[in-house]
Design a protein around this motif. Structure first.
Motif, mmCIF file in Angstrom:
data_model
loop_
_atom_site.group_PDB
_atom_site.id
_atom_site.type_symbol
_atom_site.label_atom_id
_atom_site.label_comp_id
_atom_site.label_asym_id
_atom_site.label_seq_id
_atom_site.Cartn_x
_atom_site.Cartn_y
_atom_site.Cartn_z
ATOM 1 N N THR A 64 0.841 -1.194 0.000
ATOM 2 C CA THR A 64 0.000 0.000 0.000
ATOM 3 C C THR A 64 0.874 1.242 0.000
ATOM 4 O O THR A 64 1.927 1.278 0.650
ATOM 5 C CB THR A 64 -0.945 0.061 1.223
ATOM 6 N N MET A 65 0.422 2.235 -0.735
ATOM 7 C CA MET A 65 1.018 3.570 -0.708
ATOM 8 C C MET A 65 -0.137 4.535 -0.481
ATOM 9 O O MET A 65 -1.146 4.474 -1.179
ATOM 10 C CB MET A 65 1.746 3.887 -2.023
ATOM 11 N N ARG A 66 -0.015 5.419 0.498
ATOM 12 C CA ARG A 66 -1.101 6.316 0.869
ATOM 13 C C ARG A 66 -0.579 7.746 1.018
ATOM 14 O O ARG A 66 0.426 7.985 1.685
ATOM 15 C CB ARG A 66 -1.729 5.882 2.201
ATOM 16 N N GLY A 67 -1.305 8.687 0.383
ATOM 17 C CA GLY A 67 -0.999 10.102 0.548
ATOM 18 C C GLY A 67 0.390 10.498 0.122
ATOM 19 O O GLY A 67 1.022 11.370 0.741
ATOM 20 N N ALA A 86 -2.352 7.327 -4.072
ATOM 21 C CA ALA A 86 -2.609 6.079 -3.354
ATOM 22 C C ALA A 86 -2.519 4.904 -4.318
ATOM 23 O O ALA A 86 -2.927 5.003 -5.474
ATOM 24 C CB ALA A 86 -3.985 6.116 -2.692
ATOM 25 N N LEU A 87 -1.970 3.802 -3.832
ATOM 26 C CA LEU A 87 -1.861 2.580 -4.624
ATOM 27 C C LEU A 87 -1.977 1.386 -3.692
ATOM 28 O O LEU A 87 -1.346 1.361 -2.630
ATOM 29 C CB LEU A 87 -0.511 2.542 -5.357
ATOM 30 N N SER A 88 -2.810 0.412 -4.069
ATOM 31 C CA SER A 88 -2.895 -0.853 -3.340
ATOM 32 C C SER A 88 -2.667 -1.988 -4.317
ATOM 33 O O SER A 88 -3.191 -1.970 -5.431
ATOM 34 C CB SER A 88 -4.270 -1.020 -2.679
ATOM 35 N N THR A 119 3.440 0.535 3.102
ATOM 36 C CA THR A 119 3.518 -0.711 3.861
ATOM 37 C C THR A 119 3.684 -1.882 2.900
ATOM 38 O O THR A 119 3.200 -1.844 1.764
ATOM 39 C CB THR A 119 2.259 -0.950 4.721
ATOM 40 N N LEU A 120 4.349 -2.911 3.370
ATOM 41 C CA LEU A 120 4.512 -4.146 2.623
ATOM 42 C C LEU A 120 4.269 -5.301 3.586
ATOM 43 O O LEU A 120 4.927 -5.372 4.637
ATOM 44 C CB LEU A 120 5.912 -4.240 2.014
ATOM 45 N N ALA A 135 3.101 -10.042 -7.036
ATOM 46 C CA ALA A 135 2.391 -8.793 -7.321
ATOM 47 C C ALA A 135 3.223 -8.009 -8.334
ATOM 48 O O ALA A 135 4.425 -7.836 -8.146
ATOM 49 C CB ALA A 135 2.207 -7.983 -6.047
ATOM 50 N N ILE A 136 2.571 -7.537 -9.407
ATOM 51 C CA ILE A 136 3.302 -6.921 -10.523
ATOM 52 C C ILE A 136 2.720 -5.544 -10.831
ATOM 53 O O ILE A 136 1.492 -5.386 -10.927
ATOM 54 C CB ILE A 136 3.231 -7.806 -11.783
#
Length: 205
Positions: free
Chosen positions: A10-13, A28-30, A66-67, A196-197
């Motif tokens: 996840t990437m947020r803000g 943001a990216l999930s 986060t990972l 995950a790609i």
């Protein structure tokens, strides 16, 4: 109804600015295991900046990453790799004069009594290529191979660290139609394995 699989990455803000330019704002990216996400946009849209933040080339100005549920803050591509994030850049970032095996294991060679264990290097290279369904002579010099195969070698190197997330930056830019289909076949195989790609591209097709 079952709960959805939690996000692997996840990437947020995420914010990132350069002098006079706000490159990223609140991005943001999930990404879940076994997913392929296309990160698309015109040149200058911020795709590469986001990837460089993720892989430790650029420090972010704001936001969290986060990972596997743990906060990460890689300060370099090496730290990102240690977390399990590998990137294959648009330009094949390998050494043409070295062999396939040497490129796959470069910087990670098994050493005993101060000597590189070349048999293990070759075995690890064969194993990494086999994961992609490739049967190559790992002693062949890299620049003797077509560009599409060199790119597959770069992917094999990226996965050799047991990556959880694979980022491909404009991977189709130098490939013909048949080579693109071969690449996508490899990506489908990796997706089925749970990788995950993230596929970065400005080609809508």
């Amino acid at each position: 109804m079952s709960n959805p699989t939690p996000a692997l990455l996840t990437m947020r803000g995420i914010d990132k600015s350069f002098p006079g330019v706000k490159a990223l704002q609140g991005v943001a990216l999930s990404l879940r295991a076994g997913e392929v996400h296309a990160l698309m946009g015109e040149n200058g849209a911020g795709k590469s900046t986001l990837i460089k933040v993720l892989t430790g080339l650029y420090p972010r100005d704001a936001g969290t990453m986060t990972l596997d549920g743990a906060a990460i803050d890689p300060k370099s591509p090496q730290e990102a790799e240690a977390c399990g994030i590998s990137t294959v850049y648009q330009e094949v970032n390998l050494i043409p004069a070295l062999s396939v095996a040497e490129n796959i294991c470069l910087g990670r060679e098994p050493v005993k009594w101060g000597c590189i264990q070349w048999k293990q290097v070759r075995q690890r290279a064969v194993k990494a290529l086999d994961r992609l369904g490739l049967n190559l002579d790992v002693s062949a010099q890299l620049d003797s191979l077509p560009l599409a195969i060199q790119q597959m070698v770069a992917i094999a190197r990226a996965l050799e660290i047991e990556a959880k997330v694979l980022v491909l930056d404009e991977p189709t830019s130098s490939l013909d139609e048949g080579e693109v289909e071969a690449l996508f076949g490899v990506l489908r195989k990796l997706r089925q394995e749970g990788l995950a790609i993230v596929l970065v591209t400005h080609f809508l097709d």
